[in-house]
Design a protein around this motif. Structure first.
Motif, PDB file in Angstrom:
ATOM      1  N   TRP A  24      33.732  47.037  51.690  1.00 40.31           N
ATOM      2  CA  TRP A  24      32.541  47.137  50.856  1.00 40.31           C
ATOM      3  C   TRP A  24      31.830  45.788  50.775  1.00 40.31           C
ATOM      4  O   TRP A  24      30.611  45.712  50.853  1.00 40.31           O
ATOM      5  N   SER A  25      32.600  44.696  50.630  1.00 39.20           N
ATOM      6  CA  SER A  25      31.967  43.381  50.543  1.00 39.20           C
ATOM      7  C   SER A  25      31.295  42.999  51.856  1.00 39.20           C
ATOM      8  O   SER A  25      30.263  42.335  51.852  1.00 39.20           O
ATOM      9  N   LEU A  26      31.857  43.416  52.969  1.00 38.66           N
ATOM     10  CA  LEU A  26      31.190  43.177  54.252  1.00 38.66           C
ATOM     11  C   LEU A  26      29.876  43.944  54.331  1.00 38.66           C
ATOM     12  O   LEU A  26      28.859  43.405  54.765  1.00 38.66           O
ATOM     13  N   LYS A  27      29.901  45.203  53.909  1.00 38.26           N
ATOM     14  CA  LYS A  27      28.699  46.031  53.963  1.00 38.26           C
ATOM     15  C   LYS A  27      27.630  45.530  52.999  1.00 38.26           C
ATOM     16  O   LYS A  27      26.440  45.613  53.279  1.00 38.26           O
ATOM     17  N   ALA A  28      28.041  44.976  51.867  1.00 34.64           N
ATOM     18  CA  ALA A  28      27.101  44.499  50.860  1.00 34.64           C
ATOM     19  C   ALA A  28      26.512  43.131  51.221  1.00 34.64           C
ATOM     20  O   ALA A  28      25.614  42.653  50.538  1.00 34.64           O
ATOM     21  N   GLY A  29      27.018  42.490  52.274  1.00 39.16           N
ATOM     22  CA  GLY A  29      26.447  41.221  52.711  1.00 39.16           C
ATOM     23  C   GLY A  29      26.988  40.016  51.970  1.00 39.16           C
ATOM     24  O   GLY A  29      26.310  38.989  51.887  1.00 39.16           O
ATOM     25  N   GLN A  30      28.194  40.085  51.460  1.00 38.18           N
ATOM     26  CA  GLN A  30      28.754  38.972  50.711  1.00 38.18           C
ATOM     27  C   GLN A  30      29.055  37.763  51.599  1.00 38.18           C
ATOM     28  O   GLN A  30      29.137  36.652  51.123  1.00 38.18           O
ATOM     29  N   TYR A  31      29.207  37.977  52.894  1.00 47.28           N
ATOM     30  CA  TYR A  31      29.583  36.895  53.803  1.00 47.28           C
ATOM     31  C   TYR A  31      28.456  36.518  54.750  1.00 47.28           C
ATOM     32  O   TYR A  31      28.697  35.919  55.786  1.00 47.28           O
ATOM     33  N   ASP A  32      27.223  36.849  54.409  1.00 49.55           N
ATOM     34  CA  ASP A  32      26.112  36.594  55.319  1.00 49.55           C
ATOM     35  C   ASP A  32      25.762  35.111  55.434  1.00 49.55           C
ATOM     36  O   ASP A  32      25.517  34.627  56.528  1.00 49.55           O
ATOM     37  N   ASP A  33      25.722  34.392  54.341  1.00 46.86           N
ATOM     38  CA  ASP A  33      25.258  33.002  54.350  1.00 46.86           C
ATOM     39  C   ASP A  33      26.331  32.089  53.779  1.00 46.86           C
ATOM     40  O   ASP A  33      26.249  31.642  52.650  1.00 46.86           O
ATOM     41  N   MET A  34      27.349  31.804  54.570  1.00 47.88           N
ATOM     42  CA  MET A  34      28.450  30.963  54.096  1.00 47.88           C
ATOM     43  C   MET A  34      28.049  29.481  54.039  1.00 47.88           C
ATOM     44  O   MET A  34      28.476  28.750  53.171  1.00 47.88           O
ATOM     45  N   GLU A  35      27.216  29.035  54.962  1.00 52.75           N
ATOM     46  CA  GLU A  35      26.824  27.623  55.002  1.00 52.75           C
ATOM     47  C   GLU A  35      25.787  27.293  53.934  1.00 52.75           C
ATOM     48  O   GLU A  35      25.754  26.190  53.411  1.00 52.75           O
ATOM     49  N   GLY A  36      24.933  28.236  53.597  1.00 55.09           N
ATOM     50  CA  GLY A  36      23.877  27.974  52.625  1.00 55.09           C
ATOM     51  C   GLY A  36      24.429  27.666  51.249  1.00 55.09           C
ATOM     52  O   GLY A  36      23.958  26.747  50.569  1.00 55.09           O
ATOM     53  N   ALA A  37      25.439  28.391  50.811  1.00 61.46           N
ATOM     54  CA  ALA A  37      26.036  28.146  49.501  1.00 61.46           C
ATOM     55  C   ALA A  37      26.714  26.780  49.465  1.00 61.46           C
ATOM     56  O   ALA A  37      26.643  26.067  48.460  1.00 61.46           O
ATOM     57  N   ALA A  38      27.336  26.386  50.555  1.00 53.91           N
ATOM     58  CA  ALA A  38      27.997  25.083  50.608  1.00 53.91           C
ATOM     59  C   ALA A  38      26.978  23.952  50.576  1.00 53.91           C
ATOM     60  O   ALA A  38      27.227  22.895  49.976  1.00 53.91           O
TER      61      ALA A  38
END
Length: 55
Positions: A24-38
């Motif tokens: 569900w988290s993959l489908k919801a886009g939770q891992y789309d922008d890992m570098e931006g948050a950092a």
């Protein structure tokens, strides 16, 4: 040994719930922008007023 009759289905259900949550988290886009948050953690926003006084 009778406890295995209860533990095995419970472990299977819990692992399936974990897998469903991950998918569900993959489908919801939770891992789309890992570098931006950092990178946002390191930015220094001068517009923000940490005291909240507005001056």
């Amino acid at each position: 040994m009778n406890i295995l009759i209860y533990l095995m289905p419970v472990a299977l259900v819990m692992s399936l719930l974990g897998l469903a949550g991950f998918l569900w988290s993959l489908k919801a886009g939770q891992y789309d922008d890992m570098e931006g948050a950092a990178q946002r953690v390191l930015l220094d926003d001068d517009d923000d007023d940490p005291t909240g006084t507005g001056s």
